[in-house]
Scaffold this active site. Structure first.
Site, PDB file in Angstrom:
ATOM      1  N   GLY A 139      15.825  13.908 -15.893  1.00 43.16           N
ATOM      2  CA  GLY A 139      14.538  14.346 -15.381  1.00 43.16           C
ATOM      3  C   GLY A 139      14.620  14.461 -13.870  1.00 43.16           C
ATOM      4  O   GLY A 139      15.705  14.430 -13.280  1.00 43.16           O
ATOM      5  N   ALA A 140      13.468  14.582 -13.213  1.00 44.63           N
ATOM      6  CA  ALA A 140      13.454  14.763 -11.763  1.00 44.63           C
ATOM      7  C   ALA A 140      14.173  13.621 -11.050  1.00 44.63           C
ATOM      8  O   ALA A 140      14.965  13.855 -10.125  1.00 44.63           O
ATOM      9  CB  ALA A 140      12.017  14.890 -11.268  1.00 44.63           C
ATOM     10  N   LEU A 179       0.841  -1.190   0.000  1.00 46.93           N
ATOM     11  CA  LEU A 179       0.000   0.000   0.000  1.00 46.93           C
ATOM     12  C   LEU A 179       0.882   1.248   0.000  1.00 46.93           C
ATOM     13  O   LEU A 179       1.926   1.293   0.644  1.00 46.93           O
ATOM     14  CB  LEU A 179      -0.909   0.003   1.230  1.00 46.93           C
ATOM     15  CG  LEU A 179      -1.992  -1.073   1.251  1.00 46.93           C
ATOM     16  CD1 LEU A 179      -2.699  -1.106   2.604  1.00 46.93           C
ATOM     17  CD2 LEU A 179      -3.008  -0.841   0.129  1.00 46.93           C
ATOM     18  N   HIS A 223       7.323  39.306   5.514  1.00 51.38           N
ATOM     19  CA  HIS A 223       8.745  39.654   5.485  1.00 51.38           C
ATOM     20  C   HIS A 223       9.377  39.299   6.836  1.00 51.38           C
ATOM     21  O   HIS A 223       8.778  39.549   7.880  1.00 51.38           O
ATOM     22  CB  HIS A 223       8.903  41.158   5.236  1.00 51.38           C
ATOM     23  CG  HIS A 223      10.327  41.631   5.338  1.00 51.38           C
ATOM     24  ND1 HIS A 223      11.240  41.457   4.324  1.00 51.38           N
ATOM     25  CD2 HIS A 223      10.999  42.253   6.353  1.00 51.38           C
ATOM     26  CE1 HIS A 223      12.400  41.972   4.703  1.00 51.38           C
ATOM     27  NE2 HIS A 223      12.283  42.456   5.935  1.00 51.38           N
ATOM     28  N   ASP A 267      -0.157   7.204 -13.115  1.00 52.97           N
ATOM     29  CA  ASP A 267       0.891   6.988 -14.102  1.00 52.97           C
ATOM     30  C   ASP A 267       0.441   6.118 -15.265  1.00 52.97           C
ATOM     31  O   ASP A 267       0.879   6.325 -16.402  1.00 52.97           O
ATOM     32  CB  ASP A 267       2.114   6.346 -13.442  1.00 52.97           C
ATOM     33  CG  ASP A 267       2.864   7.308 -12.536  1.00 52.97           C
ATOM     34  OD1 ASP A 267       2.476   8.496 -12.465  1.00 52.97           O
ATOM     35  OD2 ASP A 267       3.830   6.866 -11.877  1.00 52.97           O
TER      36      ASP A 267
END
Length: 467
Positions: A185-186, A37, A446, A313
């Site tokens: 790539g990444a 899982l 800031h 994917d």
């Protein structure tokens, strides 16, 4: 045969989120998962790599303490403990997913799923374990969330010993002294960053004419300069191979426009893309279409077969866990009769957790120009940001791209410290269809690095205050 309202095939970030959302909507849900899982992301991708990268950042900082007025002797690390912590983080989260599904009363089946025809209007799913059928379940709707795996090329085949995929790269028994990463790539640049920060000599070989080809060209150029400054050798337009293994090392030739280089390394990491896991799902007897190993779906994740859906994917790019999870929610809500908004691909952020980090959303400058619109582009360097200087992170840039006539934010691209945490501000802006007018009026705290976001917007319209 047990019957459900919905069956989810795959328990990764797309599948388990889809199951949880369906349970929230009152559906009786089953998940079929053959391995673990949480899927690749939680177990062998997103999460454990971030644990490794955090360790490598600490190693870098410990070797550069003088910048902050500190000194330390005999700084060292235990690679086994570094890896063990990474694996422990994954196990903890995997158990967490199991707990969430149990709490939601989602039935989890341990095994492989395969479509086995219909029972009336319901799809029948066969579940096997170790080659033996354990039973069958049925539901009118089935979501395929089977993910993807590493792509292999002839002459560059992994062997798990000298030539690694991401799996072996995450559990090294010892640190290689010399490393070749094929692909930028990444995945490729994250591993290159990890191993370089841990002390290895690293070479990146990329077949394209620049690294990180999915990113804005200006940002990828800055990334390459940063990597080279750290000692990483970067070869673009590179043809690699074949890989020759002998005496515990790998030798190869890398050919670029500048000539051919002989390379000898201890390990090679292959990061040359992925292919969808569409095999042995029983799709042959359905109307599901496959394009380049990925299932073709519409904007709501429907396939060509009624009652069959695909997410994550296996359903194509971008190959990102957060895309899969969001698709899971959209898909389930459509099944439940709701009216969800389809996922806008250009509103999906991309993040790379190398040093420096890279994050982006929307169109690159090149693609924005290709639309024919008149553009306004703003840039603000981290060197002009007080918080970045205080942190010792002066190298970075925030870049924004606007439609000059409408003020629409077309794209945002960032490189530098913590940009993966900040890009969501621009994602919200795009999702909410904010223009430069609202972004100009937004008050940024800031001192923060996020002020570079505001200044970049101001710069696009000729009003940067601090640069």
């Amino acid at each position: 045969m047990d019957k459900f309202d919905l069956i989810v095939v795959g328990g990764g970030p797309g599948g388990y989120v889809a199951a949880l959302r369906a349970a929230q909507l009152g559906k009786n849900v089953a998940v079929v998962e053959s391995t673990h899982l949480g899927g690749i992301c939680l177990n062998w991708g997103c999460i454990p790599t971030k644990a490794l990268l955090r360790a490598s950042e600490l190693n870098h900082q410990l070797h550069n303490l003088a910048e902050f007025g500190f000194s330390a002797e005999k700084v060292s690390f235990d690679i086994e403990k570094v890896v063990a912590r990474s694996r422990a983080v994954s196990r903890q989260l995997s158990r967490g997913v199991a707990g969430l599904l149990k709490k939601a009363k989602v039935r989890v089946y341990d095994g492989r799923a395969k479509l086995a025809g219909r029972d009336g209007k319901a799809h029948v799913v066969s579940i096997t374990k170790d080659g033996k059928e354990m039973g069958r379940i049925a539901a009118p709707d089935v979501i395929l969330a089977t993910g993807a795996r590493a792509r292999h090329f002839p002459g560059l085949e992994p062997d798990g010993e000298l030539v690694w995929t991401y799996r072996e790269a995450m559990v090294p028994k010892e640190l290689p002294k010399r490393l070749l990463v094929i692909g930028s790539g990444a995945i490729g640049v994250e591993f290159a960053s990890f191993y370089r920060n841990m002390g290895a000599e690293v070479t990146i070989a990329e077949v394209a004419d620049r690294i990180m080809i999915a990113e804005d060209a200006e940002i990828s150029g800055l990334a390459q300069k940063a990597f080279e400054k750290q000692g990483i050798k970067v070869l673009t337009g590179a043809k690699v191979g074949p890989l020759n293994k002998k005496d515990g090392t790998v030798s190869t030739q890398i050919t670029t426009a500048a000539g051919t280089t002989d390379v000898v390394v201890d390990k090679v990491i292959l990061a040359v893309g992925i292919v969808g896991s569409v095999e042995d799902l029983g799709l042959e007897q359905t109307k599901v279409k496959i394009d380049k190993t990925h299932i073709v779906v519409d904007e709501f994740c429907r396939t060509g077969e009624p009652g069959l859906w695909a997410i994550g994917d296996v359903a194509g790019a971008p190959w990102l866990a957060h895309k899969a999870s969001h698709e899971g929610v959209i898909c389930v809500e459509k099944i439940a009769g709701h009216n969800p908004e389809p996922l806008h691909p250009l509103n999906i952020p991309g993040c790379t957790y190398s040093r420096p980090q890279v994050a982006s959303v929307g169109l690159t400058e090149e693609k924005a120009k290709a639309t024919g619109r008149k553009l306004k582009i703003g840039r603000f360097p981290f060197l002009a940001n007080g918080k970045a200087l205080a942190m010792g992170e002066p190298d970075g840039l925030t870049k924004t791209i606007f439609d000059a006539e409408t003020g629409e934010l077309l794209g945002a691209h960032m490189i530098g410290a913590e940009v993966t945490e900040m890009i969501q501000g621009f994602v919200i802006a795009r999702t909410s269809e904010l223009t430069e007018a609202e972004l100009k009026e937004t008050v940024f705290p800031h001192p923060t690095i996020s002020e570079t976001m505001h200044e970049s917007v101001l710069a696009a319209w000729g009003g940067a205050l601090h640069f």
